[in-house]
Every structure is written in structure tokens, then in C-alpha cells.
Design a protein around this motif. Structure first.
Motif, PDB file in Angstrom:
ATOM      1  N   PRO A 172      16.562 -35.437  20.729  1.00 29.68           N
ATOM      2  CA  PRO A 172      16.505 -34.002  21.004  1.00 29.68           C
ATOM      3  C   PRO A 172      16.959 -33.155  19.822  1.00 29.68           C
ATOM      4  N   ALA A 173      17.975 -33.627  19.097  1.00 31.53           N
ATOM      5  CA  ALA A 173      18.421 -32.882  17.924  1.00 31.53           C
ATOM      6  C   ALA A 173      17.311 -32.825  16.872  1.00 31.53           C
ATOM      7  N   ARG A 174      16.592 -33.931  16.691  1.00 28.53           N
ATOM      8  CA  ARG A 174      15.498 -33.969  15.708  1.00 28.53           C
ATOM      9  C   ARG A 174      14.401 -32.971  16.078  1.00 28.53           C
ATOM     10  N   LEU A 175      14.045 -32.926  17.337  1.00 23.86           N
ATOM     11  CA  LEU A 175      12.985 -32.014  17.768  1.00 23.86           C
ATOM     12  C   LEU A 175      13.417 -30.553  17.641  1.00 23.86           C
ATOM     13  N   ILE A 176      14.652 -30.278  17.975  1.00 24.41           N
ATOM     14  CA  ILE A 176      15.147 -28.899  17.866  1.00 24.41           C
ATOM     15  C   ILE A 176      15.155 -28.440  16.416  1.00 24.41           C
ATOM     16  N   LEU A 177      15.618 -29.295  15.513  1.00 21.51           N
ATOM     17  CA  LEU A 177      15.640 -28.929  14.100  1.00 21.51           C
ATOM     18  C   LEU A 177      14.230 -28.628  13.587  1.00 21.51           C
ATOM     19  N   ALA A 178      13.256 -29.408  14.049  1.00 16.82           N
ATOM     20  CA  ALA A 178      11.882 -29.192  13.609  1.00 16.82           C
ATOM     21  C   ALA A 178      11.323 -27.872  14.134  1.00 16.82           C
ATOM     22  N   ALA A 179      11.732 -27.487  15.336  1.00 19.13           N
ATOM     23  CA  ALA A 179      11.191 -26.282  15.969  1.00 19.13           C
ATOM     24  C   ALA A 179      11.927 -25.010  15.551  1.00 19.13           C
ATOM     25  N   LEU A 180      13.117 -25.145  14.981  1.00 16.67           N
ATOM     26  CA  LEU A 180      13.985 -23.983  14.774  1.00 16.67           C
ATOM     27  C   LEU A 180      13.395 -22.867  13.901  1.00 16.67           C
ATOM     28  N   PRO A 181      12.788 -23.155  12.761  1.00 17.28           N
ATOM     29  CA  PRO A 181      12.315 -22.037  11.935  1.00 17.28           C
ATOM     30  C   PRO A 181      11.396 -21.076  12.687  1.00 17.28           C
ATOM     31  N   GLY A 182      10.450 -21.626  13.434  1.00 14.68           N
ATOM     32  CA  GLY A 182       9.555 -20.770  14.214  1.00 14.68           C
ATOM     33  C   GLY A 182      10.264 -20.072  15.348  1.00 14.68           C
ATOM     34  N   MET A 183      11.253 -20.729  15.942  1.00 10.87           N
ATOM     35  CA  MET A 183      11.997 -20.112  17.035  1.00 10.87           C
ATOM     36  C   MET A 183      12.831 -18.942  16.534  1.00 10.87           C
ATOM     37  N   VAL A 184      13.339 -19.042  15.316  1.00 10.47           N
ATOM     38  CA  VAL A 184      14.071 -17.929  14.728  1.00 10.47           C
ATOM     39  C   VAL A 184      13.132 -16.739  14.529  1.00 10.47           C
ATOM     40  N   GLU A 185      11.928 -17.015  14.068  1.00  7.71           N
ATOM     41  CA  GLU A 185      10.952 -15.938  13.850  1.00  7.71           C
ATOM     42  C   GLU A 185      10.579 -15.233  15.150  1.00  7.71           C
ATOM     43  N   ARG A 186      10.506 -16.003  16.236  1.00  9.30           N
ATOM     44  CA  ARG A 186       9.985 -15.451  17.495  1.00  9.30           C
ATOM     45  C   ARG A 186      11.060 -15.189  18.542  1.00  9.30           C
ATOM     46  N   GLY A 187      12.327 -15.360  18.189  1.00  7.78           N
ATOM     47  CA  GLY A 187      13.387 -15.113  19.162  1.00  7.78           C
ATOM     48  C   GLY A 187      13.346 -16.093  20.314  1.00  7.78           C
ATOM     49  N   GLY A 188      13.364 -17.377  19.995  1.00  8.08           N
ATOM     50  CA  GLY A 188      13.187 -18.417  20.994  1.00  8.08           C
ATOM     51  C   GLY A 188      14.445 -18.759  21.777  1.00  8.08           C
ATOM     52  N   GLN A 189      14.363 -19.872  22.490  1.00  9.64           N
ATOM     53  CA  GLN A 189      15.492 -20.315  23.318  1.00  9.64           C
ATOM     54  C   GLN A 189      15.529 -21.835  23.362  1.00  9.64           C
ATOM     55  N   ILE A 190      16.731 -22.374  23.290  1.00 10.53           N
ATOM     56  CA  ILE A 190      16.970 -23.802  23.467  1.00 10.53           C
ATOM     57  C   ILE A 190      17.739 -23.977  24.767  1.00 10.53           C
ATOM     58  N   VAL A 191      17.251 -24.869  25.609  1.00 14.53           N
ATOM     59  CA  VAL A 191      17.941 -25.166  26.870  1.00 14.53           C
ATOM     60  C   VAL A 191      18.297 -26.648  26.882  1.00 14.53           C
ATOM     61  N   SER A 192      19.572 -26.936  26.964  1.00 17.77           N
ATOM     62  CA  SER A 192      20.044 -28.317  27.083  1.00 17.77           C
ATOM     63  C   SER A 192      20.352 -28.612  28.542  1.00 17.77           C
ATOM     64  N   VAL A 193      19.634 -29.590  29.096  1.00 17.58           N
ATOM     65  CA  VAL A 193      19.906 -30.016  30.469  1.00 17.58           C
ATOM     66  C   VAL A 193      20.977 -31.103  30.383  1.00 17.58           C
ATOM     67  N   SER A 194      22.212 -30.683  30.545  1.00 13.26           N
ATOM     68  CA  SER A 194      23.352 -31.573  30.383  1.00 13.26           C
ATOM     69  C   SER A 194      23.856 -32.020  31.756  1.00 13.26           C
ATOM     70  N   ALA A 195      25.067 -32.546  31.785  1.00 17.13           N
ATOM     71  CA  ALA A 195      25.633 -33.091  33.021  1.00 17.13           C
ATOM     72  C   ALA A 195      27.029 -32.537  33.247  1.00 17.13           C
TER      73      ALA A 195
END
Length: 279
Positions: A140-163
Motif C-alpha cells: 500500500p505504501a508503494r501504491l500511495i507513493l506512486a499516486a501522490l504527485p497527481g493527488m497533490v495536483e487534484r486535491g486527492g484523498q488517501i483512506v487507510s482501512v485499519s483496525a
């Protein structure tokens, strides 16, 4: 109505989510969901698909993803499938390379691996540690890092489904699982101030026990109150509307506050239980 059902209603009260509000939050936005083939991820994909979100569905089981995508598409939604085993770091790296082109606005890290095993039964099972860390933390960390630049541009959101147990004292038999979930939770919470300053919302969802296939092998849970997958999915969907920093069951906050004071008696009790089990 059984006592168990009443207790579940008390511990996990129903929350309705406005269909209009969810549509405003996700319509036209690209939403990546890991662990989308079963349980919580499957239910969440249906909710977001019906609200107009463009889905990127990630999980191991291609046939389940394809069937779900067909169902969502037939109902008027948009869904693409990307089969990937999050325990396979090479496969995750390949997906991460493609991710910027997909332009995800929202990444929901839902996939998880649970292992309950005594330490002395784990001596020749180091893969329990690597597997849980790959699925619950590293991938999950790898995927988030890959997606981050575009998410910063578009005001994105990360949701961690934790326990919920991430915020509670550790328990015997859960060393590999709790370490991996806590590791990812700390990693994301440490990064959250940096990301929020750049317009990316970060949400941690601390779910209680949920009645999914992941807990089925643990017979102890058969009689324990648990949330249903559609309830859990509704909580996650609500976080896409509010973009709040965290959600946890109402009863977790007081327990979390009391946890430091309870550590000594908790440790003493678990020690006694383990010594008793060895007799």
C-alpha cells in the motif's frame, strides 16, 4: 432478536450515507480500491460505482474483479480491473509504474492479511512476517507513493482501512498482524501533516471486527460481535464525504485513553493466561 444481535446494534449503530452527498464527493473522480474482490472492498465498490466514481479495482482474484466490474458497468457505473497480488512486490512495482497514467484521485487501502498464530508455532514461518508486511504495509505504501504527485495536483484523498486493535494494547498470537498494521498506520499518520499541507486529505478508519472471509479461519470469532461488511463500507464511504482525519467505533476512544493505565494489569492478565495454557 438475539442478545448477540442487540449487542452488535449497540456496538455498531447503523449509519446512513446520503446518496447525493456521496455523488458530490466521488462523481467523475477516479477511485482506486485494493482488496476489491470480496467483503468490504466489494461492497464499497458497489456504493462508489453507483455514485458515479470511476473505479480502479485491485485484488488477486481476476474472475471476481471482472464479475464485479461487469455488475457495476451494467448498473451504469465505470470500473476497470487490475489483478495484482499485494504479496508479490514485483507485481506491485509494475502496477505502481502504471498508476500515474490512471490518475487516481482517491486511494482506498483496504486489502489486508490477518494471521493469528502462537510464536512457538511460527519458528519456521518467517513468511508470516514478510507476507503480512507486504500486504498490510509495503505494497500500500508503494501504491500511495506512486499516486501522490497527481493527488497533490487534484486535491486527492488517501483512506487507510485499519483496525481498532492498532490503538489498543497488543495481544498474544497477533504479533505479525499487529506489527504490520501498526507500522502502516504510523507511516501514514507521520506523513499526514505533509500531505494535508499540500491539499491531500488523509483518513484512518479503525474498524472493529468485521464478519468477512478473513476472520473465518479463527473459530474464536464465531460468537464475538462483529460489524457487517456493508456497514464497514458505509463508514468508509462517509469518510469520502467528510474527509475527516479518522473514524473509530464510539467505544474505542475511552478504551484508547485508558489503555496506558491498563497496560500493567493487561500484561499481568495475559501472562497468567499464557502460563495457564502451558500447564
Amino acid at each position: 432478536m438475539t442478545a448477540s444481535t442487540l449487542l452488535e446494534r449497540f456496538l455498531f449503530p447503523h449509519q446512513a450515507v446520503s446518496a447525493q452527498a456521496l455523488r458530490r464527493a466521488v462523481a467523475g473522480r477516479t477511485v482506486l480500491i485494493t482488496g476489491a474482490s470480496f467483503g468490504i472492498g466489494e461492497q464499497l465498490a458497489r456504493q462508489i460505482g453507483s455514485a458515479g466514481g470511476r473505479l480502479l479495482l485491485v485484488a488477486r482474484t481476476a474472475s471476481r474483479l471482472e464479475a464485479l466490474a461487469e455488475e457495476i458497468t451494467a448498473a451504469g457505473g465505470t470500473a476497470s480491473v487490475y489483478p495484482c497480488d499485494l504479496n508479490d512486490l514485483a507485481a506491485v512495482a509494475a502496477l505502481a509504474e502504471r498508476l500515474p497514467a490512471f490518475q487516481p484521485d482517491i486511494v482506498i487501502s483496504n486489502a489486508g492479511k490477518s494471521i493469528r498464530r502462537p510464536m512457538m508455532d511460527s519458528l519456521d514461518r518467517f513468511h508470516d512476517i514478510t507476507r503480512t508486511n507486504n500486504i498490510n504495509f509495503l505494497s500500500p505504501a508503494r501504491l500511495i507513493l506512486a499516486a501522490l504527485p497527481g493527488m497533490v495536483e487534484r486535491g486527492g484523498q488517501i483512506v487507510s482501512v485499519s483496525a481498532a486493535n492498532v490503538l489498543l494494547p497488543p495481544a498474544p498470537y497477533w504479533a505479525a498482524y499487529q506489527a504490520s498494521k501498526t507500522g502502516f498506520d504510523q507511516w501514514l499518520r507521520s506523513a499526514a501533516p505533509e500531505l494535508r499541507a499540500r491539499g491531500v486529505a488523509v483518513t484512518s478508519i479503525y474498524l472493529p471486527l468485521v464478519r468477512t472471509r478473513m476472520i473465518a479461519p479463527t473459530r474464536f470469532y464465531d460468537g464475538v460481535p462483529a460489524m457487517q461488511p456493508d456497514q464497514a463500507a458505509m463508514r468508509i464511504a462517509a469518510s469520502l464525504i467528510t474527509r475527516r482525519r479518522a473514524w473509530a467505533p464510539w467505544w474505542l476512544s475511552p478504551v484508547h485513553v485508558l489503555a496506558p493505565a491498563l497496560r500493567t494489569p493487561w500484561d499481568a492478565w495475559t501472562d497468567r493466561q499464557q502460563r495457564r495454557a502451558l500447564r
